[in-house]
Design a protein around this motif. Structure first.
Motif, PDB file in Angstrom:
ATOM      1  N   PRO A  10     107.469  41.885   3.166  1.00 36.02           N
ATOM      2  CA  PRO A  10     108.005  40.576   3.595  1.00 36.02           C
ATOM      3  C   PRO A  10     107.959  40.365   5.111  1.00 36.02           C
ATOM      4  O   PRO A  10     108.191  39.266   5.576  1.00 36.02           O
ATOM      5  CB  PRO A  10     109.443  40.623   3.096  1.00 36.02           C
ATOM      6  N   ARG A  11     107.654  41.449   5.871  1.00 36.85           N
ATOM      7  CA  ARG A  11     107.436  41.276   7.294  1.00 36.85           C
ATOM      8  C   ARG A  11     106.279  42.183   7.710  1.00 36.85           C
ATOM      9  O   ARG A  11     105.997  43.192   7.068  1.00 36.85           O
ATOM     10  CB  ARG A  11     108.688  41.592   8.100  1.00 36.85           C
ATOM     11  N   LYS A  12     105.609  41.802   8.775  1.00 35.85           N
ATOM     12  CA  LYS A  12     104.459  42.582   9.241  1.00 35.85           C
ATOM     13  C   LYS A  12     104.951  43.790  10.030  1.00 35.85           C
ATOM     14  O   LYS A  12     105.744  43.677  10.959  1.00 35.85           O
ATOM     15  CB  LYS A  12     103.561  41.718  10.123  1.00 35.85           C
TER      16      LYS A  12
ATOM     17  N   ALA B 113     113.584  74.301   4.717  1.00 34.80           N
ATOM     18  CA  ALA B 113     112.799  75.527   4.827  1.00 34.80           C
ATOM     19  C   ALA B 113     111.363  75.360   4.349  1.00 34.80           C
ATOM     20  O   ALA B 113     110.498  76.178   4.677  1.00 34.80           O
ATOM     21  CB  ALA B 113     113.487  76.646   4.035  1.00 34.80           C
ATOM     22  N   THR B 114     111.096  74.307   3.572  1.00 35.36           N
ATOM     23  CA  THR B 114     109.747  74.117   3.038  1.00 35.36           C
ATOM     24  C   THR B 114     108.955  73.051   3.782  1.00 35.36           C
ATOM     25  O   THR B 114     107.817  72.759   3.414  1.00 35.36           O
ATOM     26  CB  THR B 114     109.795  73.748   1.547  1.00 35.36           C
ATOM     27  N   GLY B 115     109.561  72.458   4.814  1.00 41.61           N
ATOM     28  CA  GLY B 115     108.791  71.482   5.578  1.00 41.61           C
ATOM     29  C   GLY B 115     109.625  70.309   6.062  1.00 41.61           C
ATOM     30  O   GLY B 115     110.839  70.224   5.803  1.00 41.61           O
ATOM     31  N   THR B 116     108.945  69.406   6.762  1.00 42.40           N
ATOM     32  CA  THR B 116     109.592  68.230   7.344  1.00 42.40           C
ATOM     33  C   THR B 116     108.805  66.987   6.993  1.00 42.40           C
ATOM     34  O   THR B 116     107.571  67.002   7.014  1.00 42.40           O
ATOM     35  CB  THR B 116     109.681  68.359   8.876  1.00 42.40           C
ATOM     36  N   GLN B 117     109.517  65.925   6.636  1.00 37.62           N
ATOM     37  CA  GLN B 117     108.913  64.624   6.358  1.00 37.62           C
ATOM     38  C   GLN B 117     109.592  63.581   7.245  1.00 37.62           C
ATOM     39  O   GLN B 117     110.809  63.458   7.248  1.00 37.62           O
ATOM     40  CB  GLN B 117     109.072  64.219   4.895  1.00 37.62           C
ATOM     41  N   VAL B 118     108.782  62.879   8.005  1.00 42.44           N
ATOM     42  CA  VAL B 118     109.265  61.818   8.893  1.00 42.44           C
ATOM     43  C   VAL B 118     108.593  60.511   8.495  1.00 42.44           C
ATOM     44  O   VAL B 118     107.390  60.475   8.261  1.00 42.44           O
ATOM     45  CB  VAL B 118     108.962  62.123  10.367  1.00 42.44           C
ATOM     46  N   GLU B 119     109.373  59.451   8.399  1.00 41.51           N
ATOM     47  CA  GLU B 119     108.807  58.116   8.165  1.00 41.51           C
ATOM     48  C   GLU B 119     109.449  57.158   9.164  1.00 41.51           C
ATOM     49  O   GLU B 119     110.670  57.151   9.323  1.00 41.51           O
ATOM     50  CB  GLU B 119     109.077  57.641   6.740  1.00 41.51           C
ATOM     51  N   PHE B 120     108.615  56.391   9.825  1.00 45.20           N
ATOM     52  CA  PHE B 120     109.136  55.394  10.748  1.00 45.20           C
ATOM     53  C   PHE B 120     108.307  54.126  10.671  1.00 45.20           C
ATOM     54  O   PHE B 120     107.185  54.138  10.184  1.00 45.20           O
ATOM     55  CB  PHE B 120     109.186  55.926  12.189  1.00 45.20           C
ATOM     56  N   GLU B 121     108.890  53.032  11.150  1.00 42.71           N
ATOM     57  CA  GLU B 121     108.221  51.738  11.173  1.00 42.71           C
ATOM     58  C   GLU B 121     108.330  51.132  12.562  1.00 42.71           C
ATOM     59  O   GLU B 121     109.355  51.276  13.242  1.00 42.71           O
ATOM     60  CB  GLU B 121     108.855  50.773  10.162  1.00 42.71           C
ATOM     61  N   VAL B 122     107.286  50.447  12.965  1.00 41.15           N
ATOM     62  CA  VAL B 122     107.319  49.585  14.140  1.00 41.15           C
ATOM     63  C   VAL B 122     107.010  48.189  13.655  1.00 41.15           C
ATOM     64  O   VAL B 122     105.960  47.942  13.040  1.00 41.15           O
ATOM     65  CB  VAL B 122     106.315  50.048  15.203  1.00 41.15           C
ATOM     66  N   TRP B 123     107.893  47.255  13.914  1.00 42.79           N
ATOM     67  CA  TRP B 123     107.724  45.872  13.457  1.00 42.79           C
ATOM     68  C   TRP B 123     106.828  45.108  14.417  1.00 42.79           C
ATOM     69  O   TRP B 123     106.979  45.195  15.639  1.00 42.79           O
ATOM     70  CB  TRP B 123     109.097  45.195  13.333  1.00 42.79           C
ATOM     71  N   LEU B 124     105.914  44.339  13.863  1.00 46.45           N
ATOM     72  CA  LEU B 124     104.921  43.631  14.650  1.00 46.45           C
ATOM     73  C   LEU B 124     105.218  42.122  14.666  1.00 46.45           C
ATOM     74  O   LEU B 124     105.880  41.602  13.803  1.00 46.45           O
ATOM     75  CB  LEU B 124     103.527  43.879  14.099  1.00 46.45           C
TER      76      LEU B 124
END
Length: 214
Positions: free
Chosen positions: A151-153, A203-214
């Motif tokens: 719904p947003r870019k 201990a099994t890893g890292t997951q990162v999620e991020f957003e930059v709004w345009l």
């Protein structure tokens, strides 16, 4: 390929080789052409990659010394990336060159979606931080770029590795943790750059999620 993408590809190809487009000589041309093919593959339609590879190989035998951007722009017949062409792409990160390619691809994708200079710089910087953390502390990982129109870019980035995790994550994100190795500090920088940020680590890893709004 857009001129902006061509500039980024050329810069990302020359930086790991410690070369400059302004002083590039014929002796370095074979190395540059060899490095250009993997650097451009993320910007070229898969059906056209064999033609690109053939053109690059032909340059080693017939091309004169490149000037400025000509080495990156001439052999890339693919049309410019548009918002409709953009689709999720995953990058394997193992080396500094991989990190550079992911960063350049993130900036080019942001620009193709209409992102402004500051927004695209935030994306590129955050991707660079995550990729370097993956290399330094987890032996590498993957970075996925996901363009979103509704719904947003925005541009969403997912980074995953199978390292040992980030100790004291809550303190890292609060800015109160001081690591002797610097581990995890890049995560705080990514959080500050992002409009939305999530991280899971263990201990099994890292997951990162991020957003930059345009």
């Amino acid at each position: 390929m857009t001129e902006t993408a061509a500039r980024l590809v050329l810069r990302g190809t020359l930086e790991p080789l410690r070369l400059s487009a302004d002083t590039l000589g014929a002796a370095e041309l074979p190395r540059v052409i060899e490095a250009l093919e993997p650097a451009t593959r993320h910007f070229v339609d898969p059906a056209r990659r064999p033609d690109l590879a053939a053109r690059l190989r032909a340059l080693t035998a017939t091309a004169t010394v490149p000037s400025g951007l000509s080495a990156a722009r001439e052999p890339t017949p693919a049309p410019a990336m548009t918002t409709m062409d953009a689709r999720p792409t995953t990058y394997l990160v193992r080396t500094e060159a991989d990190a550079s390619h992911a960063r350049l691809a993130a900036r080019a994708l942001c620009e193709s979606m209409g992102g402004r200079g500051y927004e695209c710089q935030k994306v590129a910087t955050a991707v660079s931080e995550l990729a370097r953390n993956q290399i330094s502390y987890a032996g590498g990982g993957t970075i996925q770029l996901i363009p979103v129109q509704t719904p947003r870019k925005l541009l969403r980035v997912r980074a995953e590795d199978q390292g040992r995790g980030i100790p004291e994550l809550e303190r890292v994100l609060s800015g109160t943790y001081r690591s002797k190795t610097g581990m995890g500090l890049g995560i705080l920088g990514v959080k500050r750059l992002a409009d939305r940020f999530e991280v899971k680590t263990g201990a099994t890893g890292t997951q990162v999620e991020f957003e930059v709004w345009l």
